[in-house]
Design a protein around this motif. Structure first.
Motif, PDB file in Angstrom:
ATOM      1  N   LEU A   1       0.858  -1.179   0.000  1.00 46.68           N
ATOM      2  CA  LEU A   1       0.000   0.000   0.000  1.00 46.68           C
ATOM      3  C   LEU A   1       0.900   1.237   0.000  1.00 46.68           C
ATOM      4  CD1 LEU A   1      -2.710   1.452   0.237  1.00 46.68           C
ATOM      5  CD2 LEU A   1      -2.823   0.801   2.630  1.00 46.68           C
TER       6      LEU A   1
ATOM      7  N   VAL B   1     -10.895  -0.344  -0.966  1.00 51.31           N
ATOM      8  CA  VAL B   1     -10.519  -1.545  -0.209  1.00 51.31           C
ATOM      9  C   VAL B   1     -10.586  -2.796  -1.096  1.00 51.31           C
ATOM     10  CG1 VAL B   1     -11.143  -2.985   1.763  1.00 51.31           C
ATOM     11  CG2 VAL B   1     -11.295  -0.498   1.944  1.00 51.31           C
TER      12      VAL B   1
ATOM     13  N   VAL C   1      -2.113  -6.545   3.608  1.00 53.07           N
ATOM     14  CA  VAL C   1      -1.091  -5.533   3.319  1.00 53.07           C
ATOM     15  C   VAL C   1       0.157  -5.869   4.144  1.00 53.07           C
ATOM     16  CG1 VAL C   1      -0.509  -3.082   3.562  1.00 53.07           C
ATOM     17  CG2 VAL C   1      -2.811  -3.756   2.812  1.00 53.07           C
TER      18      VAL C   1
ATOM     19  N   TYR D   1      -8.259  -2.035   6.108  1.00 51.10           N
ATOM     20  CA  TYR D   1      -7.481  -3.044   5.366  1.00 51.10           C
ATOM     21  C   TYR D   1      -7.034  -4.159   6.296  1.00 51.10           C
ATOM     22  CZ  TYR D   1      -7.492   0.222   1.499  1.00 51.10           C
ATOM     23  OH  TYR D   1      -7.902   1.051   0.474  1.00 51.10           O
TER      24      TYR D   1
END
Ligand code: SF4
Length: 373
Positions: free
Chosen positions: A4, A45, A53, A82
């Protein structure tokens, strides 16, 4: 596992060589930008599906300009929305002039465990023409302080500067090696057309960069890093004791990532998407729910060429099986590969093709020769 990336498009001042996306006049819309980033995080998302992640990276621009409240708001949004690996690598890019004990403690509290310090040179004269906001003295104290506070560190240097000799470059490398960060990224200066540096050279205020000097300095870099215990695991990246950048390694290995913020890129294995590199347009798109990005579906040829270009730059090379897309590789590819092997530029080991020391000096050229047209 996925990455991310969050792009913070603010900088204190414009470095002469920089062509990244940022603005130095952002105070009027700073709050709106932070809220747009939060909104984009909440709305995307699904992009990563069920993947967790494993790396979070704040890049820019200058993420070290974020206030405690702004950083907390963004990080809280990430954790609330997340699926996050427990052993996440959480990197924040910081400029030396933003590094203080107070800031370091604040970043630590927010969960940051790795800092990427944009140092560029230890020579004040270079920092002056680069229009960097920090001094040579601040460079050293920033690295020391960050190390004392237990961060994993990567430090950026630039080589091949106009007017700089091999000896100046050696001075910079030795100075950094003494400070002992666990990771070093060294980039060759490129003069992009739209930058202030390009104008300075055109006006004759700085000399042209010399490709021969740049090659000499790259070779010096490789040998100095080796003798100082740093492993060259990617053409421009060196690590001690396997302190590889997990985030960047994910890019090179073709792992999926989501990019948030203006100009940020995302990749889901089949398509690539990039947000508009314009702050007001990005905020407008997010606020009014209109399109703020472009997207392309990657063809087998695109995927093939990308895997080659990024993989060949790493010490892991490219798995030949991973290149087996529709119609590729071609007969010409294998013919070219054999010739690179004969010239000792590439070796093949357990189904992977890897550049030799000699090959690393021509990495991009070799990848381009193996590309599918
Ligand atoms: S601080 Fe970094 S992003 Fe900002 S202008 Fe300088 S090099 Fe570019």
């Amino acid at each position: 596992m996925a990455g991310l990336y969050i792009h913070i498009p603010f900088c204190k001042q414009k470095c002469t060589y920089c062509d990244f996306h940022f603005s130095t006049t952002f105070s009027a819309y700073r709050e709106k930008m932070i809220h747009s980033i939060v909104k984009e995080l909440e709305s995307r998302v699904a992009y990563l599906g069920k993947q967790k992640v494993s790396t979070l990276y704040f890049g820019g621009g200058t993420p070290s300009l974020l206030s405690k409240e702004e950083l907390k708001l963004i990080v809280d949004t990430v954790y609330q929305n997340y699926r996050i690996e427990s052993e996440i690598e959480f990197t924040l890019e910081a400029n030396p002039d933003d590094i203080s004990i107070e800031q370091l403690l604040m970043w630590k509290n927010a969960g940051v465990n790795r800092l990427s310090i944009g140092l560029q040179s230890f020579l004040q004269e270079d920092l002056d023409w680069m229009n960097r906001a920090h001094t040579a003295e601040e460079s050293e104290s920033a690295v020391r302080l960050a190390k004392e506070h237990g961060f994993s560190l990567t430090v950026d240097l630039i080589y091949g500067l106009p007017n700089r000799t091999k000896f100046d470059w050696e001075y910079n490398i030795e100075k950094l090696v003494k400070l002992g960060p666990d990771h070093i990224s060294a980039y060759c200066l490129t003069v992009e057309k739209q930058t202030a540096l390009h104008k300075l050279i055109e006006k004759g205020e700085l000399p042209e960069v010399s490709e021969d000097n740049q090659s000499d300095q790259f070779e010096l870099l490789i040998s100095k890093m080796k003798s100082s215990g740093y492993q060259q695991y990617e053409i421009s990246n060196f690590a001690k004791e396997e302190a590889y950048s997990k985030h960047n390694s994910n890019y090179w290995k073709g792992i999926h990532y989501l990019g948030i913020g203006p100009s940020a890129h995302s990749f889901d294995g089949e398509s690539r998407r990039w947000n508009v590199a314009n702050n007001p347009k990005y905020i407008k798109g997010i606020t009014e729910n209109t399109i703020y990005y472009e997207e392309e579906i990657l063809t087998p040829k695109d995927r093939f060429n990308e895997l080659l270009l990024t993989g060949l730059r790493t010490k892991w090379g490219v798995n030949l099986e991973s290149l087996s897309f529709k119609h590729c590789p071609s007969k010409e590819f294998y013919k070219q590969l054999e010739s690179f092997k004969e010239f000792d530029l590439i070796i093949e080991e357990e189904g992977r093709i890897i550049l030799t020391e000699k090959g690393k000096l021509q990495a991009d050229h070799i990848a381009a020769m193996l590309f599918l047209e």
